[in-house]
Write a protein that holds these residues in place. Structure first.
Motif, PDB file in Angstrom:
ATOM      1  N   ALA A 117       0.817  -1.217   0.000  1.00 59.20           N
ATOM      2  CA  ALA A 117       0.000   0.000   0.000  1.00 59.20           C
ATOM      3  C   ALA A 117       0.848   1.263   0.000  1.00 59.20           C
ATOM      4  O   ALA A 117       0.368   2.330  -0.362  1.00 59.20           O
ATOM      5  N   ARG A 118       2.143   1.138   0.374  1.00 60.37           N
ATOM      6  CA  ARG A 118       2.919   2.363   0.526  1.00 60.37           C
ATOM      7  C   ARG A 118       4.154   2.480  -0.358  1.00 60.37           C
ATOM      8  O   ARG A 118       4.690   3.563  -0.498  1.00 60.37           O
ATOM      9  N   TYR A 119       4.602   1.392  -0.967  1.00 61.27           N
ATOM     10  CA  TYR A 119       5.877   1.445  -1.685  1.00 61.27           C
ATOM     11  C   TYR A 119       5.884   2.455  -2.825  1.00 61.27           C
ATOM     12  O   TYR A 119       6.926   3.053  -3.123  1.00 61.27           O
ATOM     13  N   GLN A 120       4.742   2.673  -3.467  1.00 62.99           N
ATOM     14  CA  GLN A 120       4.719   3.582  -4.622  1.00 62.99           C
ATOM     15  C   GLN A 120       5.094   5.010  -4.248  1.00 62.99           C
ATOM     16  O   GLN A 120       5.614   5.740  -5.079  1.00 62.99           O
ATOM     17  N   GLY A 121       4.891   5.370  -3.008  1.00 67.06           N
ATOM     18  CA  GLY A 121       5.294   6.693  -2.551  1.00 67.06           C
ATOM     19  C   GLY A 121       6.740   6.738  -2.073  1.00 67.06           C
ATOM     20  O   GLY A 121       7.262   7.810  -1.786  1.00 67.06           O
ATOM     21  N   GLU A 122       7.375   5.581  -1.971  1.00 67.26           N
ATOM     22  CA  GLU A 122       8.733   5.501  -1.442  1.00 67.26           C
ATOM     23  C   GLU A 122       9.781   5.099  -2.482  1.00 67.26           C
ATOM     24  O   GLU A 122      10.967   5.344  -2.286  1.00 67.26           O
ATOM     25  N   VAL A 123       9.351   4.474  -3.550  1.00 71.99           N
ATOM     26  CA  VAL A 123      10.259   3.869  -4.525  1.00 71.99           C
ATOM     27  C   VAL A 123      10.154   4.603  -5.856  1.00 71.99           C
ATOM     28  O   VAL A 123       9.078   5.059  -6.239  1.00 71.99           O
TER      29      VAL A 123
END
Length: 126
Positions: A72-78
């Motif tokens: 749910a969160r990787y797209q904002g981190e990677v």
């Protein structure tokens, strides 16, 4: 104590039942639900084989984010476009070198990634 057909004594069976009740309570399910959830790998594989592409398309895969919050969160981190370009290149290479379809290339690449991860995990456990 005498042993029945299963080779378990009555005290062993009672212990198993008590442990099962504890597990059911811990997981917030009834004992019946806990007992009925006795799938083995072969049953899961069989269910996958029987699942049509139409059904697969209807599955909300985002539900995996409940179990694996990183989804749910990787797209904002990677840097997704960077990884996407690299993956696209590998997919195209598999298609060109092996004549794989888009789906087959994706499945092969996914399996390769899993095998690499599994080997790294095993090496880390040593």
């Amino acid at each position: 104590m005498s042993r029945g057909k299963t080779g378990c004594s009555a005290s062993e069976t009672l212990s198993d039942i008590r442990q099962s009740k504890r597990l059911a309570t811990a997981y917030g399910v009834t004992l019946d639900e806990l007992i009925s959830f006795d799938l083995d790998v072969a049953q899961v594989e069989e269910a996958i084989e029987r699942t049509s592409d139409e059904v697969t398309e209807k599955v909300d895969w985002s539900a995996w984010a409940k179990r694996y919050p990183i989804l749910a969160r990787y797209q904002g981190e990677v840097n997704v476009p960077l990884y996407a370009r690299r993956i696209r290149q590998m997919l195209d290479e598999l298609k060109a070198e092996r004549g794989y379809s888009e789906l087959d290339a994706m499945l092969a690449l996914k399996d390769i990634l899993y095998q690499v991860w599994k080997q790294a995990k095993a090496a880390g456990a040593r």
